[in-house]
Scaffold this motif. Structure first.
Motif, PDB file in Angstrom:
ATOM      1  N   THR A  54       0.850  -1.188   0.000  1.00 45.88           N
ATOM      2  CA  THR A  54       0.000   0.000   0.000  1.00 45.88           C
ATOM      3  C   THR A  54       0.882   1.233   0.000  1.00 45.88           C
ATOM      4  OG1 THR A  54      -1.641  -1.196   1.314  1.00 45.88           O
ATOM      5  CG2 THR A  54      -1.916   1.182   1.113  1.00 45.88           C
ATOM      6  N   PHE A  88      -2.980   3.779  -2.932  1.00 46.34           N
ATOM      7  CA  PHE A  88      -2.829   2.740  -3.941  1.00 46.34           C
ATOM      8  C   PHE A  88      -2.501   1.424  -3.244  1.00 46.34           C
ATOM      9  CE2 PHE A  88      -0.311   0.649  -7.362  1.00 46.34           C
ATOM     10  CZ  PHE A  88      -1.278   0.670  -8.346  1.00 46.34           C
ATOM     11  N   ASP A  89      -3.284   0.384  -3.514  1.00 41.25           N
ATOM     12  CA  ASP A  89      -3.155  -0.870  -2.773  1.00 41.25           C
ATOM     13  C   ASP A  89      -3.142  -2.057  -3.735  1.00 41.25           C
ATOM     14  OD1 ASP A  89      -3.438  -2.254   0.017  1.00 41.25           O
ATOM     15  OD2 ASP A  89      -4.956  -3.219  -1.226  1.00 41.25           O
ATOM     16  N   GLY A 118      -7.294   1.696  -5.825  1.00 44.55           N
ATOM     17  CA  GLY A 118      -6.618   2.973  -5.659  1.00 44.55           C
ATOM     18  C   GLY A 118      -7.568   4.122  -5.823  1.00 44.55           C
ATOM     19  N   VAL A 288      -9.266   1.956   0.766  1.00 47.82           N
ATOM     20  CA  VAL A 288      -8.864   0.716   0.099  1.00 47.82           C
ATOM     21  C   VAL A 288      -9.056  -0.503   0.992  1.00 47.82           C
ATOM     22  CG1 VAL A 288      -7.287   1.864  -1.491  1.00 47.82           C
ATOM     23  CG2 VAL A 288      -6.425   1.029   0.718  1.00 47.82           C
TER      24      VAL A 288
END
Length: 369
Positions: A54, A88-89, A118, A288
């Protein structure tokens, strides 16, 4: 600033690249295929449970946050803020590996996939606070109350990327190629309310964040797959629908959960030394899907001269989700420039090198006039 956190699986992305290369190889011997299958039969369930990366990014608009205090505000403070964040994952979805034999050709097949989520968050805030009470039972103490309205413009995207469709690309390249698809924009308002009780050598506060729990939409995945014209996107859609519909949400709404945070601080008479702490009273999920509930403590020293840097040390623990404990160090240079670093005590192997599972860096400038 930025922050990165990885799951407790060593060399996660390297193993994914190795598996992609094996899936692309159509000249395997039966012994090579069995060796690869044996390795990943043991590794894939572990990756499916814990493999995750992440990345968080954040930036404040110059001259923000901006606060004004004046008699014309009833003795209160009016504040403005505008900031942008990115989240963002990447997680791993595991499925069994099969050996396929067609004539003399031996190949490997799996529905294992990357689950990518994301989004970007643009937040504009308008707040007002003022003194509301002077308690008589503690000399020179004051109670302040404040409210903030946050306007969130959120863009969310998620994809299931089957490893068999990534081909020779690096994982990051495949994610980048797909990320422009399936993005949904949502605008909502979140309300915060807070109280702060100040005393000559201490303060105690409580914040109720996102009281109304604003909601944000993701685009659907794994639905209406036959209507997709691109064969790769269609294949990814069917993998999400047929293989992982019981494991992930094909239709999803992200919620900024309401949260209560308590905090306090103790000052020396000179206010050069400060001990402070904060605790989330309930856990929440970020956009997320990571669960967090933080408790933290710090000690800070503020010299009387701008030439001598101020310093601070901190300890932070996530009581939910990853359960990571992190240590932090920060300094303020010339009374204006703030630099802060944090790193987890837990480590993981990345590209063959031990590294903290969480690392963060932030730089900012502030001044009052």
């Amino acid at each position: 600033g930025f922050d990165v956190e990885v799951g407790k699986v060593d060399n996660f992305l390297d193993d994914v690249d190795e598996l992609i290369d094996a899936l692309d190889n159509d000249n395997l011997t039966i012994n090579e295929a069995n060796d690869i299958k044996g390795k990943f039969d043991a590794l894939l369930p572990v990756m499916g449970e814990d493999a995750q990366v992440t990345l968080g990014l954040g930036v404040a608009v110059p001259f923000m946050p901006f606060a004004i205090k004046g008699d014309w505000l009833g003795g209160g403070v009016l504040s403005f803020d505008l900031r942008a964040q990115g989240l963002f994952d990447i997680r791993f979805l595991d499925a069994p590996i099969d050996i396929q034999t067609v004539g003399s050709d031996i190949t490997l097949e799996t529905d294992s996939a990357m689950y990518v989520k994301g989004g970007s968050i643009l937040t504009g805030s308008l707040g007002y606070s003022r003194e509301v009470w002077k308690p008589t039972f503690v000399e020179n103490s004051k109670l302040y109350a404040g409210v903030t309205a946050n306007i969130y413009k959120v863009s969310l995207n998620k994809q299931v990327l089957a490893l068999s469709n990534i081909e020779d690309d690096e994982v990051s390249d495949a994610i980048s190629d797909e990320f422009d698809e399936n993005t949904v924009d949502t605008t909502q308002i979140g309300l915060d309310f807070g109280l702060l009780w100040t005393m000559p050598n201490a303060q105690v506060g409580v914040t109720f964040a996102n009281i109304n729990e604003p909601e944000f939409e993701y685009g659907d995945i794994g639905t209406n797959c036959s209507s997709l014209t691109d064969p790769i996107r269609q294949s990814n859609c069917f993998v999400a629908q047929n293989q992982f519909s019981g494991e992930i949400s094909l239709s999803e709404t992200a919620v900024m959960n309401a949260q209560t945070i308590v905090e306090g601080a103790l000052f020396t008479e000179s206010r050069q030394w400060v001990l402070s702490g904060a605790a989330d009273l309930n856990s929440v999920y970020d956009l997320v899907g990571r669960e967090t509930q933080y408790v933290s403590a710090s000690a800070s020293y503020f010299p009387n001269s701008y030439i001598i840097p101020s310093v601070r040390f901190g300890l932070n623990k996530n009581l939910a989700g990853s359960k990571l404990t992190s240590v932090g160090f920060g300094t303020t240079l010339f009374g204006v420039m703030n630099i802060d670093l944090s790193a987890s005590l837990d480590t993981v192997e990345v590209d063959g090198t031990k590294a903290p599972r969480q690392f963060g860096f932030n730089i900012g400038f502030e001044e009052k006039f």
